[in-house]
Design a protein around this motif. Structure first.
Motif, PDB file in Angstrom:
ATOM      1  N   GLY A 223       0.823  -1.204   0.000  1.00  0.00           N
ATOM      2  CA  GLY A 223       0.000   0.000   0.000  1.00  0.00           C
ATOM      3  C   GLY A 223       0.858   1.255   0.000  1.00  0.00           C
ATOM      4  O   GLY A 223       1.779   1.381   0.798  1.00  0.00           O
ATOM      5  N   TRP A 224       0.535   2.164  -0.886  1.00  0.00           N
ATOM      6  CA  TRP A 224       1.287   3.409  -1.045  1.00  0.00           C
ATOM      7  C   TRP A 224       0.361   4.610  -0.959  1.00  0.00           C
ATOM      8  O   TRP A 224      -0.793   4.542  -1.373  1.00  0.00           O
ATOM      9  N   VAL A 225       0.898   5.717  -0.460  1.00  0.00           N
ATOM     10  CA  VAL A 225       0.222   7.011  -0.534  1.00  0.00           C
ATOM     11  C   VAL A 225       1.023   7.865  -1.508  1.00  0.00           C
ATOM     12  O   VAL A 225       2.229   8.060  -1.333  1.00  0.00           O
ATOM     13  N   GLN A 226       0.346   8.330  -2.539  1.00  0.00           N
ATOM     14  CA  GLN A 226       0.960   9.208  -3.530  1.00  0.00           C
ATOM     15  C   GLN A 226       0.428  10.625  -3.298  1.00  0.00           C
ATOM     16  O   GLN A 226      -0.782  10.839  -3.290  1.00  0.00           O
ATOM     17  N   VAL A 227       1.324  11.566  -3.100  1.00  0.00           N
ATOM     18  CA  VAL A 227       0.959  12.972  -2.944  1.00  0.00           C
ATOM     19  C   VAL A 227       1.300  13.640  -4.273  1.00  0.00           C
ATOM     20  O   VAL A 227       2.456  13.635  -4.706  1.00  0.00           O
ATOM     21  N   PHE A 228       0.262  14.178  -4.916  1.00  0.00           N
ATOM     22  CA  PHE A 228       0.361  14.606  -6.310  1.00  0.00           C
ATOM     23  C   PHE A 228      -0.080  16.055  -6.467  1.00  0.00           C
ATOM     24  O   PHE A 228      -1.131  16.450  -5.956  1.00  0.00           O
ATOM     25  N   HIS A 229       0.713  16.836  -7.170  1.00  0.00           N
ATOM     26  CA  HIS A 229       0.376  18.237  -7.426  1.00  0.00           C
ATOM     27  C   HIS A 229      -0.797  18.305  -8.402  1.00  0.00           C
ATOM     28  O   HIS A 229      -0.672  17.981  -9.580  1.00  0.00           O
ATOM     29  N   ASP A 230      -1.949  18.708  -7.896  1.00  0.00           N
ATOM     30  CA  ASP A 230      -3.163  18.834  -8.698  1.00  0.00           C
ATOM     31  C   ASP A 230      -4.073  19.854  -7.992  1.00  0.00           C
ATOM     32  O   ASP A 230      -5.010  19.493  -7.282  1.00  0.00           O
ATOM     33  N   PRO A 231      -3.766  21.152  -8.145  1.00  0.00           N
ATOM     34  CA  PRO A 231      -4.495  22.196  -7.414  1.00  0.00           C
ATOM     35  C   PRO A 231      -6.007  22.169  -7.616  1.00  0.00           C
ATOM     36  O   PRO A 231      -6.755  22.516  -6.708  1.00  0.00           O
ATOM     37  N   ASP A 232      -6.477  21.743  -8.787  1.00  0.00           N
ATOM     38  CA  ASP A 232      -7.912  21.734  -9.053  1.00  0.00           C
ATOM     39  C   ASP A 232      -8.661  20.711  -8.214  1.00  0.00           C
ATOM     40  O   ASP A 232      -9.856  20.854  -7.972  1.00  0.00           O
ATOM     41  N   ARG A 233      -7.970  19.666  -7.755  1.00  0.00           N
ATOM     42  CA  ARG A 233      -8.624  18.615  -6.968  1.00  0.00           C
ATOM     43  C   ARG A 233      -8.193  18.610  -5.501  1.00  0.00           C
ATOM     44  O   ARG A 233      -8.671  17.794  -4.719  1.00  0.00           O
ATOM     45  N   ALA A 234      -7.297  19.497  -5.128  1.00  0.00           N
ATOM     46  CA  ALA A 234      -6.749  19.507  -3.764  1.00  0.00           C
ATOM     47  C   ALA A 234      -7.828  19.749  -2.722  1.00  0.00           C
ATOM     48  O   ALA A 234      -8.731  20.559  -2.926  1.00  0.00           O
ATOM     49  N   GLY A 235      -7.716  19.040  -1.613  1.00  0.00           N
ATOM     50  CA  GLY A 235      -8.560  19.304  -0.466  1.00  0.00           C
ATOM     51  C   GLY A 235      -9.762  18.402  -0.282  1.00  0.00           C
ATOM     52  O   GLY A 235     -10.444  18.501   0.732  1.00  0.00           O
ATOM     53  N   GLY A 236     -10.035  17.505  -1.193  1.00  0.00           N
ATOM     54  CA  GLY A 236     -11.239  16.682  -1.085  1.00  0.00           C
ATOM     55  C   GLY A 236     -10.995  15.221  -0.750  1.00  0.00           C
ATOM     56  O   GLY A 236     -11.936  14.438  -0.731  1.00  0.00           O
ATOM     57  N   THR A 237      -9.766  14.851  -0.453  1.00  0.00           N
ATOM     58  CA  THR A 237      -9.446  13.448  -0.219  1.00  0.00           C
ATOM     59  C   THR A 237      -9.585  13.087   1.259  1.00  0.00           C
ATOM     60  O   THR A 237      -9.333  13.904   2.134  1.00  0.00           O
ATOM     61  N   MET A 238      -9.966  11.845   1.491  1.00  0.00           N
ATOM     62  CA  MET A 238     -10.025  11.315   2.850  1.00  0.00           C
ATOM     63  C   MET A 238      -9.253   9.996   2.876  1.00  0.00           C
ATOM     64  O   MET A 238      -9.483   9.118   2.044  1.00  0.00           O
ATOM     65  N   LEU A 239      -8.317   9.885   3.820  1.00  0.00           N
ATOM     66  CA  LEU A 239      -7.550   8.657   4.019  1.00  0.00           C
ATOM     67  C   LEU A 239      -7.827   8.138   5.419  1.00  0.00           C
ATOM     68  O   LEU A 239      -7.905   8.923   6.366  1.00  0.00           O
ATOM     69  N   ASN A 240      -7.944   6.843   5.567  1.00  0.00           N
ATOM     70  CA  ASN A 240      -8.089   6.211   6.874  1.00  0.00           C
ATOM     71  C   ASN A 240      -6.945   5.221   7.055  1.00  0.00           C
ATOM     72  O   ASN A 240      -6.706   4.392   6.181  1.00  0.00           O
ATOM     73  N   PHE A 241      -6.270   5.324   8.205  1.00  0.00           N
ATOM     74  CA  PHE A 241      -5.177   4.414   8.532  1.00  0.00           C
ATOM     75  C   PHE A 241      -5.498   3.703   9.837  1.00  0.00           C
ATOM     76  O   PHE A 241      -5.678   4.352  10.868  1.00  0.00           O
ATOM     77  N   ALA A 242      -5.574   2.391   9.806  1.00  0.00           N
ATOM     78  CA  ALA A 242      -5.729   1.612  11.030  1.00  0.00           C
ATOM     79  C   ALA A 242      -4.343   1.488  11.665  1.00  0.00           C
ATOM     80  O   ALA A 242      -3.390   1.077  11.005  1.00  0.00           O
ATOM     81  N   VAL A 243      -4.243   1.866  12.934  1.00  0.00           N
ATOM     82  CA  VAL A 243      -2.959   1.827  13.646  1.00  0.00           C
ATOM     83  C   VAL A 243      -3.080   0.924  14.869  1.00  0.00           C
ATOM     84  O   VAL A 243      -4.179   0.718  15.396  1.00  0.00           O
ATOM     85  N   ASP A 244      -1.953   0.387  15.305  1.00  0.00           N
ATOM     86  CA  ASP A 244      -1.976  -0.573  16.411  1.00  0.00           C
ATOM     87  C   ASP A 244      -2.187   0.077  17.776  1.00  0.00           C
ATOM     88  O   ASP A 244      -2.794  -0.522  18.654  1.00  0.00           O
ATOM     89  N   ASP A 245      -1.696   1.293  17.982  1.00  0.00           N
ATOM     90  CA  ASP A 245      -1.824   1.972  19.275  1.00  0.00           C
ATOM     91  C   ASP A 245      -2.172   3.430  19.007  1.00  0.00           C
ATOM     92  O   ASP A 245      -1.284   4.265  18.798  1.00  0.00           O
ATOM     93  N   LEU A 246      -3.464   3.732  18.997  1.00  0.00           N
ATOM     94  CA  LEU A 246      -3.925   5.068  18.626  1.00  0.00           C
ATOM     95  C   LEU A 246      -3.369   6.148  19.542  1.00  0.00           C
ATOM     96  O   LEU A 246      -2.917   7.188  19.067  1.00  0.00           O
TER      97      LEU A 246
END
Length: 117
Positions: A47-70
């Motif tokens: 699994g990878w997270v790609q951070v991409f320059h795209d000003p027209d679409r910036a700000g609308g993404t949601m990522l969820n990460f399950a972690v072992d010790d919140l």
């Protein structure tokens, strides 16, 4: 169909500012910079997270990460100068903390999450 990798793409308006912010988020520099305007972090074996320059679409993404010790994860993020949100209780022992990158893309950390198949 056999999926070998998952690539979550996060559009941003300023790639340099986002690169620095996500470096603090993940606690290390990007694993890859395959082309101008794109930086990548490997977050799981496939699994990878790609951070991409795209000003027209910036700000609308949601990522969820399950972690072992919140709690430890939230403290670690705060120690790196980020502002994780208050830990909230969800159902079945799941707890959540959310933060946002400079563009407003939301990243939620999930503790107590168990995959059930």
């Amino acid at each position: 169909m056999s999926v070998e990798h998952v690539l979550a793409v996060v559009p941003v308006s300023d790639i340099d500012a986002a690169d620095a912010w996500y470096e603090r988020l993940f606690g290390r520099p990007a694993d890859n910079n395959p082309m101008p305007g794109l930086v990548e972090w490997q977050v799981t074996g496939t699994g990878w997270v790609q951070v991409f320059h795209d000003p027209d679409r910036a700000g609308g993404t949601m990522l969820n990460f399950a972690v072992d010790d919140l709690d430890a994860h939230v403290a670690d993020l705060a120690g790196r100068g980020l502002e994780p949100g208050e830990v909230q209780q969800a159902n079945k022992g799941v707890r959540l903390s959310t933060t946002s990158d400079p563009d407003g893309n939301r990243i939620t950390f999930v503790g107590g999450f168990r995959v059930r198949y």
